[in-house]
Scaffold this motif. Sequence first.
Motif, PDB file in Angstrom:
ATOM      1  N   VAL A  90       7.115 -24.859  34.175  1.00 14.61           N
ATOM      2  CA  VAL A  90       7.950 -24.634  32.989  1.00 14.61           C
ATOM      3  C   VAL A  90       7.754 -23.203  32.496  1.00 14.61           C
ATOM      4  N   ASP A  91       8.706 -22.747  31.689  1.00 16.38           N
ATOM      5  CA  ASP A  91       8.754 -21.359  31.225  1.00 16.38           C
ATOM      6  C   ASP A  91       8.234 -21.287  29.788  1.00 16.38           C
ATOM      7  N   ASN A  92       7.059 -20.653  29.599  1.00 15.36           N
ATOM      8  CA  ASN A  92       6.480 -20.543  28.254  1.00 15.36           C
ATOM      9  C   ASN A  92       7.177 -19.491  27.412  1.00 15.36           C
ATOM     10  N   ARG A  93       7.808 -18.508  28.059  1.00 18.65           N
ATOM     11  CA  ARG A  93       8.406 -17.378  27.331  1.00 18.65           C
ATOM     12  C   ARG A  93       9.743 -17.742  26.691  1.00 18.65           C
ATOM     13  N   CYS A 121       2.778 -16.817  31.110  1.00 15.62           N
ATOM     14  CA  CYS A 121       1.732 -16.555  30.124  1.00 15.62           C
ATOM     15  C   CYS A 121       1.049 -15.263  30.579  1.00 15.62           C
ATOM     16  N   ASP A 122       1.555 -14.135  30.167  1.00 13.98           N
ATOM     17  CA  ASP A 122       1.157 -12.853  30.747  1.00 13.98           C
ATOM     18  C   ASP A 122      -0.174 -12.321  30.242  1.00 13.98           C
ATOM     19  N   GLN A 123      -0.765 -12.978  29.261  1.00  9.00           N
ATOM     20  CA  GLN A 123      -2.085 -12.607  28.764  1.00  9.00           C
ATOM     21  C   GLN A 123      -2.948 -13.862  28.708  1.00  9.00           C
ATOM     22  N   ILE A 143      -0.432 -19.972  33.644  1.00  6.10           N
ATOM     23  CA  ILE A 143      -0.474 -18.921  34.652  1.00  6.10           C
ATOM     24  C   ILE A 143       0.589 -17.856  34.374  1.00  6.10           C
ATOM     25  N   SER A 144       0.476 -16.761  35.077  1.00  7.34           N
ATOM     26  CA  SER A 144       1.587 -15.817  35.229  1.00  7.34           C
ATOM     27  C   SER A 144       1.724 -15.591  36.732  1.00  7.34           C
ATOM     28  N   SER A 145       2.723 -16.224  37.336  1.00  2.00           N
ATOM     29  CA  SER A 145       2.881 -16.099  38.790  1.00  2.00           C
ATOM     30  C   SER A 145       3.239 -14.665  39.176  1.00  2.00           C
ATOM     31  N   GLU A 146       3.952 -13.963  38.309  1.00  3.68           N
ATOM     32  CA  GLU A 146       4.353 -12.584  38.611  1.00  3.68           C
ATOM     33  C   GLU A 146       3.144 -11.659  38.659  1.00  3.68           C
ATOM     34  N   HIS A 147       2.198 -11.851  37.719  1.00  2.00           N
ATOM     35  CA  HIS A 147       1.019 -10.986  37.643  1.00  2.00           C
ATOM     36  C   HIS A 147      -0.213 -11.624  38.285  1.00  2.00           C
TER      37      HIS A 147
END
Length: 434
Positions: A90-93, A121-123, A143-147
């Motif tokens: 799911v998308d937290n942003r 969740c980038d932090q 998690i942040s899959s991108e980072h």
Amino acid sequence: MNVVAIVGKPNVGKSTLFNALIGRRDAVVHSTPNLTRDRHYERLEILDKKFLLIDTGGIQEGSKGYSFRELVEQQSDIAINEAGIILFLVDNRNGLTGDDFYIANKIRNRKDDVILVVNKCDQYETTIDPEIYKLGFENIVQISSEHRLNISTLKELLYSKYRESKKEEFTDDGLKISIVGKPNTGKSTIVNSILNQKRMIVSNIPGTTRDAIDSFFNYEGKNYILIDTAGIRRASKIKEPTEYYTILRSKLSMERADVVCVVMDINELVTNQDKKILSESISLLKPTIVVFNKTDLITGIEKTKVYREVSDRLDYESYLPKLFISATEKKHVFKMLETSTQLRKNFPLKFKNTLLNKILFEQIIPLYKHPLLKTKKRPRFYSLKQRSSEPLIFSLSTDQPENIDNNYKRYIINKLREVLNLPPIPFEIELRRK
């Protein structure tokens, strides 16, 4: 092998998570929704556990009547049914939508198998949107899959949910034989010709792979389980999206088999697709039999020539047992059972490390040295050990594992096969740095 499916609505980062978990960019990633239309799967190893990871298309509420969206959901449903672990992303942003709750209801009966993965969740200190708790799942990881943030934590959770394979639940166990090959090679005819014999007791039992039916029978006092599979096409020939999952089931059947019979149409000789399927079985280190079917369509004069030609085309796989059969005429089909039984009798195979090192340093390296590298030096070899007996795996210690020539590795494999007088089964040599 545990199957893990990544599911979620469009554009939540499923393919990015897929790439983050396997450690490379295999799935195409873009911000455009619905980019992943078909499934994408890859093997994933976490320490000593092996998983099969599936990326799926985005699921949307109200897909009925929309042909493309409906096909995507059908694919995802198959992946969910195949999976032992479900990563619900799911998308937290950007918050939840009706699609998230639709998916949650779809997999709620698999609640214990679900890990709710909160993406973007980038932090580390990012708080979870309180709405997400309304989805009703207990296993939650941010998690942040991108980072690549917290991917290691997700892997730890996957590892903890790993389930050891269980034997099929029936009274008598049996030798599992997977019948694989490209379409129209006569796989089902082979199975039918074996099962239609009066001297056999036949019953159908559910297999470990969902909605697959295995055939359990007794032949000459021994129990067998035949796993019939759908034909494995070339990727360019796949027309229906759901056909990818049919192929997935065929490959999973190889994973759980004791012996794999790769069926080829002898009238087509040996095609590239035949070789790819054969390579898949060999890469799994499964005892493998090459079965040339439809010999009844070849005249007696041509048979010797054709038999020789197909054997020559196997190249590096020439050591494998080869059977020439006619399923329609029921000729030599039972040799598949007899040869499978003979191959399995060889396990477990165990060799002393002192013997292996003696062979390496006295009969392999002196006979043919590794080619010079660009540095004008040769790699050094230190030891050869047996790492596993079933499947058969050896470990070769060297100072430059990344520079070992593939042909030289094949030479070592062939010499070991010859000197140890190994049975005609695939085995592997793992190169390790000293």
